[in-house]
Write an enzyme that holds these catalytic residues in place. Sequence first.
Site, mmCIF file in Angstrom:
data_model
loop_
_atom_site.group_PDB
_atom_site.id
_atom_site.type_symbol
_atom_site.label_atom_id
_atom_site.label_comp_id
_atom_site.label_asym_id
_atom_site.label_seq_id
_atom_site.Cartn_x
_atom_site.Cartn_y
_atom_site.Cartn_z
ATOM 1 N N HIS A 70 0.813 -1.111 -0.138
ATOM 2 C CA HIS A 70 0.032 0.039 0.172
ATOM 3 C C HIS A 70 0.933 1.189 0.007
ATOM 4 O O HIS A 70 0.513 2.338 -0.792
ATOM 5 C CB HIS A 70 -0.899 0.048 1.083
ATOM 6 C CG HIS A 70 -2.030 1.004 1.337
ATOM 7 N ND1 HIS A 70 -3.301 0.814 0.785
ATOM 8 C CD2 HIS A 70 -1.943 2.362 1.547
ATOM 9 C CE1 HIS A 70 -4.026 2.106 0.893
ATOM 10 N NE2 HIS A 70 -3.158 3.017 1.585
ATOM 11 N N HIS B 183 -10.121 2.544 -1.785
ATOM 12 C CA HIS B 183 -10.298 2.138 -0.454
ATOM 13 C C HIS B 183 -11.361 1.007 -0.521
ATOM 14 O O HIS B 183 -12.210 0.888 0.157
ATOM 15 C CB HIS B 183 -10.943 3.429 0.317
ATOM 16 C CG HIS B 183 -10.308 3.666 1.632
ATOM 17 N ND1 HIS B 183 -11.186 4.042 2.939
ATOM 18 C CD2 HIS B 183 -9.092 3.176 2.086
ATOM 19 C CE1 HIS B 183 -10.276 4.051 3.840
ATOM 20 N NE2 HIS B 183 -9.153 3.791 3.547
#
Lengths: 290, 1001
Positions: free
Chosen positions: B240, B312
Amino acid sequence: MEDTTKSPNAKSPTTSTQPAAAKSGFAQPRVLVLRSPGANCDEETQYAFNLAGGNAERIHVNRVLENPAVLDEFQILCIPGGFSYGDDVSAGKILGSQLEYRLGDALQAFKQRDTLALGICNGFQVLLKSGLLTTEGESSPPGTLTWNTSGRYEDRWTRLRVAGETCVFLQGMQEMEFPIAHAEGRFLPRDRAKLDAMEAAGQLPLRYIARHGKPGDEVNYPDNPNGSVAEIAGVCDVTGRVFGLMPHPERFIDATQHPQWTRKFDSRDLDNFPPGDGLAIFENAVRYFA
Amino acid sequence: MLFEVDLYPRAGQPDRLAADVTFAARDLGIAENLQVAAARGFLLSGELSAADVDRATQLLLCDAVVEAPNIALPGDDVLQQPPQDSNAAQLFKDATPTLVNVLHKPGVMDPVAGSTAQALRDLGLVIEDVRTLRKYWISGVDESALEQLCRRVLANDAIEQVKIGPLQIDRLDIGQPYDFELVSVPIRNLSDDELMQLSRSGQLYLSLAEMQTIQQRFRELDREPTDIELESIAQTWSEHCSHKTLKGRIAYRDERAERNFQNMLKETIFATTQEIRRRLGKDDWCVSVFEDNAGVVKFDDQHHVTFKVETHNHPSALEPYGGANTGLGGVIRDTLGTGLGAKPVCSTDVFCFAPPDTPADQLPQGVLHPKRVMQGVVSGVRDYGNRMGIPTVNGAICFDPRYIGNPLVYCGNVGLLPHDMAFGEAAEGDLIVAVGGRTGRDGIHGATFSSAELTSESEELSGGAVQIGNAITEKMVADVVLQARDQGLFTAITDCGAGGFSSAVGEMGEKIGAEVNLEQAPLKYAGLSYTEIWISEAQERMVLAVPEENWAALAQLCASESVEATVIGRFVPSGKLTLRYEGETVGELDMQFLHDGRPPVVREAHYQPTTPDAVTFASPNGTDQTQTLLDILGSLNVASKECVIRQYDHEVQAGSVIKPLVGVADDGPGDAAVVRPVISSQRGIVIGCGINPHYGDFDTYDMAASAIDEAVRNCVAVGADPERIALLDNFCWGNTDRPEQLGSLVRAAIACQEVALELGCPFISGKDSLNNEFRYEDGDGNQQSIIIPPTLLISAIGQIADARRAVTMDLKQPESLLYLVGLTRNELGGSHYSLVTNGSGGIAPTVDAKAAHRTFARVHAAINAGLIRACHDLSEGGLAVAAAEMAFAGGCGAKLSLASVANNSADWEEAAIAHAETILLFSESNTRFLCEVRREHAAEFEQALAGVPHTLVGETQASLQVRIHGLRDGELKSEPDYDARLVIDANLPDLKAAWQSPLKW
């Protein structure tokens, strides 16, 4: 006042709408656009007042709480749209309580001075819940603004008509189109008698009407976007100097803000883009002090 | 004392909470005899008398016009009875309902509670704490249905708890004092198996090579790492945060060639941007690309614009509302954290879901129903964007069953940045200042978790990774940050996103060094360990580098607007990250090891193109093309998204000039948004997007090329200058450890490199989300895995010199001419025609990038000259859908002829007439526009379009119909042939109804 923000430059070469209020003679009224945690239409509201010839500043409610005498310097108080304190508890409730219980005397004194107060959308909710629209001698507000009958937040354009001549802000106006953007905009009067009294006193000056219909048509959802009793879109006090409305006039001061401007105007004729319907409300406020 | 204040709807007032439950229960098939009444409530603790609570209720909590209060001590009988004066009394006259209380789990963000407590204190009450709750009285369901209702509708396990019956509770305080204890993690003597075991159990999600590198490092240091050191490394090295796969070494091969990348992204997408900037020379309009929190390009003589799109996905799968809420909140902080802080001016959102009508009994274990996911995600974006006062102006929603376990949530935000604020850099000696929300236990392990696959147990394993946002806190932060920026009070700023302080401070201090005193961070409640403070992903926090001499001014500014600002450390020239807790060093890492010590990821990537099958046509002759058109209009991807769009404030800030819904009734599908970010200026930004996962099933190169073409042509269609369009990439893929998954991704990246270069559209920012796979055990005990289709979102930000020259897609008037610009090919692979006719085969639309570049330039010239009254790009459903949408949006009919379309087409001649008509009507070939042109401008328009394919295909008319004439056997005409038989004949109200009905919720 540290956080006073000066007016945007309205005279940049690419501006299509020029300040429309007469630049002659009268003093520019000072407009206090009240910021608060969650207010979010303050910049465009300031811009609209300035375009109309006012001198608008954005000031945080904390400054006014610290020093209520700030209000003495202004002729117009505007509570802009947004989500003051997140609309937690209910829309406009927390800021409304602050104004009522911590600034009550200062605001009453402000009101006595032949000033104007405008609440737009969340500002209307705040005005109502702060008691500024409560008739003298009465103990509770004339009604409430509660959840839309659709049960949800909606952004859509509405058509409106002016009823009566009490409201200072709507002088000379008849019909107009403004967008609404809210979840809690359904006006419910406290009771039937209050509704009749308000009607009689000219306190219900702005009504939703059918967007594409004829005068006299029944006004259903979505033309009445929130299920307000008697299609009430705005309420003023008995003097017409304190006015709250759910639609957003500051979102229609330039032709290109209308959702159908590409149908009405021609890009080959850029000189022919008139200002939007909303500018007149801000001009009326400024002109009151001429 | 602890009091409970419940507020019931008064008789005659709608019970909104109950209505929501009934609505959702219908999808679960348990609504038949269900009766529900509901109330909202507050728990108030403090030095309170009953009179105090009455006063609080009257002055603040209750709206007496619509609500009736019920006040007692929790557990009291009167709080269990459905209220006598509401609708509920009638509802339960024959049955005793069950009372269900729903409360936030301790420590979960409850924004309403926080501001209510403060407001009550303002009224002079002595309040310790406030919590909110919801109460439901339910009858007409059996125990298992009630359990299902609780779990799936009333509460979300990830953040809420359910208490059935009287609420037995006498205090609200949460959190225990924290006893400091330094934790070190023995790693030096672990075997490889044990290292991997630690990686998983510690939720580090690092590879063996990475664990070995860490082990080696601490062997050299001759000590064991502390827990906070391991966590810092895991955060920084997570997929990430570091995008290690796509920036890693990849050996790629497909049918054309082999390529060995040292850094795949750098050599494809970044390389294109560098080449475009080089070609532009002094006219280069990029400012900052791929280095800051958002890409930055020049806008006007005072401002740049910034653009960032984030995903997300994993949090939204577990808690759709909170996940999407904080997804948008996070990307808005990216804007605030770009340069010295940009002002957020508009947002975008793109979602991918499984079909909302998926039967509940077909859901794999551990996933939420897609309809609930969709409603939660939309509400989350709505509530954050609307509260922040940022208009949500553009987006898309795609549906495919393969998103069932991994819904995709892309949130974008555009900012406005003064020229001299484009860059920031922390200096030695600057204070590290945390501004905004307090730190709590929310979102622990978000960064590492989002880099792992979801499984049916993820919900339990990673509940802590879910965050709930508080938009007003972020709005307050934005207000002070922009003022502090203009006063020059800080030298650098970044947001606390994934990884929390760990990532923010680590990044800002990378080239200097930093010392952090973790006990200084303000906490929501007691009990957090030093490591939890460091990696918490609590929302609404920014980190600023503040010269010591400016600290007093910044502190005063923040205090003046009730925003918390705290010094938590200092940037020092040590080259080290030093972490202390109450004076004791709990971690010390070399910045260089932290940022550059990760071993390179080395991956294989293969792509094997499939041989295209012939496209299947519904039936050779006599196909009802009108019905096919109606079916496509009513397919979920094409259907109106008005129910979603209306819930977003798309006009706040007063700059939305081309809104998402356009046309005579404000309900047609606009191609792209135009926003004037500077209220006194007519210069506009244009926001469009392109996404089509169905093409990826055929060839991810064509999918990527098509997505770029679509994003750019959407912008061009409303008036953007094609020489000023910048692009963003967001790759969402399955597990790229598998060579074929990574291969299809690399192939898409190569398409981005090649097509963007031809178009002259630089990529300025991007983000990827890998491992979007869902593993579960099916009914027979077999391991199953659902992999999302490769999904590339291309977002485009264009510019228009004068927004008054913008064009919308709705037909404007009868008697105009309709021109089709661009070439129609036999490209039905992955089309909506195939989707609604259950067809297959064919080839996906390709892009001739050189021709596209030329076409975009010519269309723009014609728009700029005012020659086009309406312009719509052709995408899903091709020409027929575009014509229908333009007509019903404008309330204006149209007749078209396929004869002249055929004249401007390729590859279709071999097909039978009926098939040729299908191709001409529904092919989704790229780079095409349908344009309405006034008759008197026909010659000028044709001249402006010289050199690119364009042909007169029809005209507008007053009758409220869309009629399309077919081909005649063996005869090719260069002009419309309105005597040929009709292949499409439909009324506008029918077309519009087909398009509006599927998602009219």
